[in-house]
Design an enzyme around this catalytic site. Structure first.
Site, PDB file in Angstrom:
ATOM      1  N   SER A 126       0.852  -1.198   0.000  1.00 56.54           N
ATOM      2  CA  SER A 126       0.000   0.000   0.000  1.00 56.54           C
ATOM      3  C   SER A 126       0.884   1.243   0.000  1.00 56.54           C
ATOM      4  O   SER A 126       2.065   1.164  -0.342  1.00 56.54           O
ATOM      5  CB  SER A 126      -0.933  -0.033   1.216  1.00 56.54           C
ATOM      6  OG  SER A 126      -1.929   0.952   1.100  1.00 56.54           O
ATOM      7  N   ASN A 127       0.335   2.379   0.366  1.00 51.66           N
ATOM      8  CA  ASN A 127       1.128   3.614   0.416  1.00 51.66           C
ATOM      9  C   ASN A 127       0.582   4.524   1.512  1.00 51.66           C
ATOM     10  O   ASN A 127      -0.369   4.168   2.205  1.00 51.66           O
ATOM     11  CB  ASN A 127       1.114   4.300  -0.953  1.00 51.66           C
ATOM     12  CG  ASN A 127      -0.302   4.614  -1.409  1.00 51.66           C
ATOM     13  OD1 ASN A 127      -1.011   5.379  -0.778  1.00 51.66           O
ATOM     14  ND2 ASN A 127      -0.723   3.972  -2.498  1.00 51.66           N
ATOM     15  N   ARG A 128       1.159   5.735   1.638  1.00 53.76           N
ATOM     16  CA  ARG A 128       0.865   6.597   2.785  1.00 53.76           C
ATOM     17  C   ARG A 128      -0.343   7.503   2.590  1.00 53.76           C
ATOM     18  O   ARG A 128      -0.567   8.418   3.369  1.00 53.76           O
ATOM     19  CB  ARG A 128       2.083   7.457   3.108  1.00 53.76           C
ATOM     20  CG  ARG A 128       3.264   6.673   3.658  1.00 53.76           C
ATOM     21  CD  ARG A 128       4.285   7.605   4.289  1.00 53.76           C
ATOM     22  NE  ARG A 128       4.878   8.512   3.333  1.00 53.76           N
ATOM     23  CZ  ARG A 128       4.712   9.828   3.338  1.00 53.76           C
ATOM     24  NH1 ARG A 128       3.977  10.409   4.241  1.00 53.76           N
ATOM     25  NH2 ARG A 128       5.301  10.573   2.423  1.00 53.76           N
ATOM     26  N   SER A 129      -1.130   7.308   1.545  1.00 55.31           N
ATOM     27  CA  SER A 129      -2.268   8.215   1.334  1.00 55.31           C
ATOM     28  C   SER A 129      -3.246   8.122   2.509  1.00 55.31           C
ATOM     29  O   SER A 129      -3.686   7.039   2.885  1.00 55.31           O
ATOM     30  CB  SER A 129      -2.992   7.846   0.036  1.00 55.31           C
ATOM     31  OG  SER A 129      -4.198   8.571  -0.052  1.00 55.31           O
ATOM     32  N   ALA A 139      -4.411   7.285  -4.477  1.00 55.03           N
ATOM     33  CA  ALA A 139      -3.059   6.802  -4.768  1.00 55.03           C
ATOM     34  C   ALA A 139      -3.173   5.302  -5.034  1.00 55.03           C
ATOM     35  O   ALA A 139      -3.090   4.476  -4.119  1.00 55.03           O
ATOM     36  CB  ALA A 139      -2.138   7.089  -3.596  1.00 55.03           C
TER      37      ALA A 139
END
Ligand code: PMT
Length: 408
Positions: free
Chosen positions: A211-214, A278
Site C-alpha cells: 500500500s502507500n501513505r495516502s 493513490a
C-alpha cells in the site's frame, strides 16, 4: 468580498483559549460590516476576557450559562439561536469541536449550537500538536461533513512558544468565511461528481499487503467541497481513517481492481471525475492463500494494475476528467507528460518528496496543468482550500472550452 452583513443577526461564540481576546477584534469587524451580534461566552472564555468588553462593543447583554430552571432567559436565548443568520465560534477549542461533533449540549454555547438551524463557522485555535491529533482531525471531518465551515488555523507562534499550525485565523478571514457561509455557492447543483481517495491495498497473503501513505484527506476534501456546492457526489475510497461526508454516496474498496470496477460503474452519468486516490501501480500476481512463513528470502511476482484514470478517459464521452500526479522530481515535465499520456483535461501535480504537503499532510501545494496549455501554481494551503480552488479551476476551464468533447 463584496457582500455585506448589513442588519444580519449573528451569534459570536467564544471559547476558552488564550486567543479569546482576539474575539474582541472580530466582534468589532463583524459590527463594522453591519452585523448585529450577540456574544455567547463559555465558562472558560470568561476566565480570559470579561463579559463587559463584549457587552460594551456589541451593545447587547452577553449570553452565558443559564441553565436556571426558574429563568425564561434560556428558552429566549435558544429562540435567538433559531433566528440567527449565522453562528460564529472564534476561537473554537479542541474541546468545543469535540462536543459539537458528538452533539453534546452541556453548556449554553453547545446547547445553542444544537438549536441553530443556520450556517455555522468555526475558527479553531489550539496547540499545533492538538490540531493534528487524530481525534481532532476526525471531529473536524465530521463537522465539515455536516456542512459546518471549519477554518484552517494559521501557522505561526503559539502560546506554547512553538511555531506550528494552530493560530486563530485573522479577523478578516473569519468575516469573509461568514459572508461566504451566508451566500453559499451552489455552482455544482445537479452535477454528478465521482471522486476517488485514499490508497489501495494489494494483498500478499491473508495478513499482508502492498500500500502507500495516502490518508485520503485530499480526496475527502474534494468530495465534501463538491457536495457542499450542490453536486451529487460518489466517493470511491480505499481504506482510510476518515469519516466520509454524509452527503456523498460512499463506495469503500480495497484493491485497485475493486476501485476500477466501482469507478467504471459510477462514471457513466458523471459530469466530473476526480482521481485523487493513490492507486498501487502493482499487485501480487497470485497472493498466497495461507500466511507466508518468515525466515527465508521471499520474491514477489508483481504485475501492473490497470490504469483506471486512462481507462475512464478513454471511455468517457463528455465528463471533465481530473487526475493527480504524485511526483518527486521534474514535477512540471513529468506532470505534463502524464496529462498527455492519460488523455485527461486537468492534472493536479504535487511534490510528494516533501513532508509538509502531499501524502498524509494537512496541507497541499499543487500545480494545475490543463490540456489547453495553461498552468497555475497554487500556494501551500489546507487541503479543504486546495479542493475549493480545484473545483473553481474545473468550472472555469469547462466554461472556457465548451467544445471540449469534440477535441478528446
Ligand atoms: O490522501 P492524502 O494523504 O491526502 O494525499 C494526497 C495524495 C498525495 C495521495 C494526492 O494528492 C495525490 O497525489 N494522488 C495521486 C497519487 C498517485 O497515485 O499519483 P500517480 O502519479 O501515481 O498517478 C497519476 C494518476 O493516475 C492519479 O490520478 C491516480 O489516481 C491515477 N492512477 C494511477 C495508477 C493506476 N493504476 N490507476 C490510476 O487511475
Amino acid at each position: 468580498m463584496s457582500a455585506t452583513l448589513d442588519g444580519r443577526e449573528l451569534i459570536l461564540g467564544v471559547t476558552g483559549s488564550i486567543a479569546a481576546y482576539k474575539a474582541v477584534y472580530l466582534l468589532r469587524e463583524l459590527t463594522r460590516a453591519g452585523a448585529r451580534v450577540s456574544v455567547c461566552l463559555s465558562e472558560h472564555a470568561r476566565e480570559f476576557v470579561g463579559p463587559l468588553t463584549f457587552r460594551t462593543l456589541s451593545g447587547r447583554p452577553v449570553l452565558t450559562d443559564l441553565f436556571d430552571p426558574q429563568s425564561d432567559a434560556a428558552v429566549e436565548h435558544v429562540a435567538l439561536a433559531e433566528r440567527a443568520a449565522a453562528v460564529v465560534i472564534a476561537p473554537a477549542t479542541a474541546n468545543l469541536l469535540a462536543k459539537a461533533a458528538a452533539g453534546i449540549a452541556d453548556d449554553f454555547l453547545t446547547t445553542l449550537l444544537l438549536a441553530a438551524r443556520c450556517p455555522v463557522v468555526m475558527a479553531p485555535a489550539m496547540d499545533g500538536g492538538m490540531w493534528q491529533h487524530p481525534a481532532v482531525v476526525d471531529n473536524v471531518a465530521t463537522l465539515r461533513g455536516r456542512g459546518v465551515t471549519v477554518l484552517e488555523p494559521d501557522t505561526g507562534a503559539l502560546a506554547s512558544g512553538l511555531s506550528a499550525r494552530g493560530r486563530l485565523p485573522e479577523a478578516d478571514v473569519i468575516v469573509d468565511a461568514v459572508l461566504a457561509a451566508l451566500t453559499p455557492q451552489r455552482d455544482l447543483a445537479g452535477e454528478r461528481v465521482v471522486v476517488t481517495a485514499g490508497p489501495t491495498r494489494e494483498p500478499i497473503d491473508p495478513v499482508r499487503y502492498i500500500s502507500n501513505r495516502s490518508s485520503g484527506r485530499m480526496g475527502y476534501a474534494l468530495a465534501s467541497a463538491a457536495a457542499r456546492r450542490g453536486a451529487h457526489v460518489t466517493l470511491v475510497s480505499g481504506p482510510t481513517a476518515l469519516t466520509p461526508p454524509p452527503a456523498a454516496t460512499f463506495v469503500p474498496v480495497q484493491t485497485a481492481e475493486e476501485m476500477r470496477e466501482a469507478v467504471l460503474q459510477h462514471t457513466g452519468a458523471a459530469g466530473i471525475v476526480i482521481k485523487a486516490a493513490a492507486v498501487a501501480d502493482y499487485r501480487v500476481r497470485r497472493p498466497a492463500e495461507q500466511k507466508i512463513k518468515g525466515k527465508r528470502d521471499l520474491t514477489l511476482d508483481l504485475t501492473p494494475n490497470p490504469d483506471i484514470l486512462a481507462e475512464v478517459a478513454a471511455r468517457s464521452t463528455g465528463a471533465f476528467i481530473v487526475g493527480f500526479a504524485a511526483e518527486t522530481n521534474d514535477v512540471v515535465a513529468n506532470a505534463r507528460a502524464k496529462l498527455e499520456a492519460k488523455g485527461i483535461d486537468l492534472l493536479v501535480a504535487n511534490d510528494v518528496s516533501r513532508r509538509d504537503i502531499g501524502f498524509d499532510a494537512e496541507d497541499n501545494e499543487v500545480l494545475l496543468i490543463d490540456r489547453w496549455g495553461g498552468s497555475r501554481a497554487l500556494p501551500r494551503m489546507g487541503k479543504p482550500a486546495v479542493a475549493e480552488a480545484i473545483l473553481d479551476a474545473i468550472l472555469a476551464l469547462r466554461a472556457a472550452h465548451p467544445a471540449r468533447k469534440a477535441v478528446r
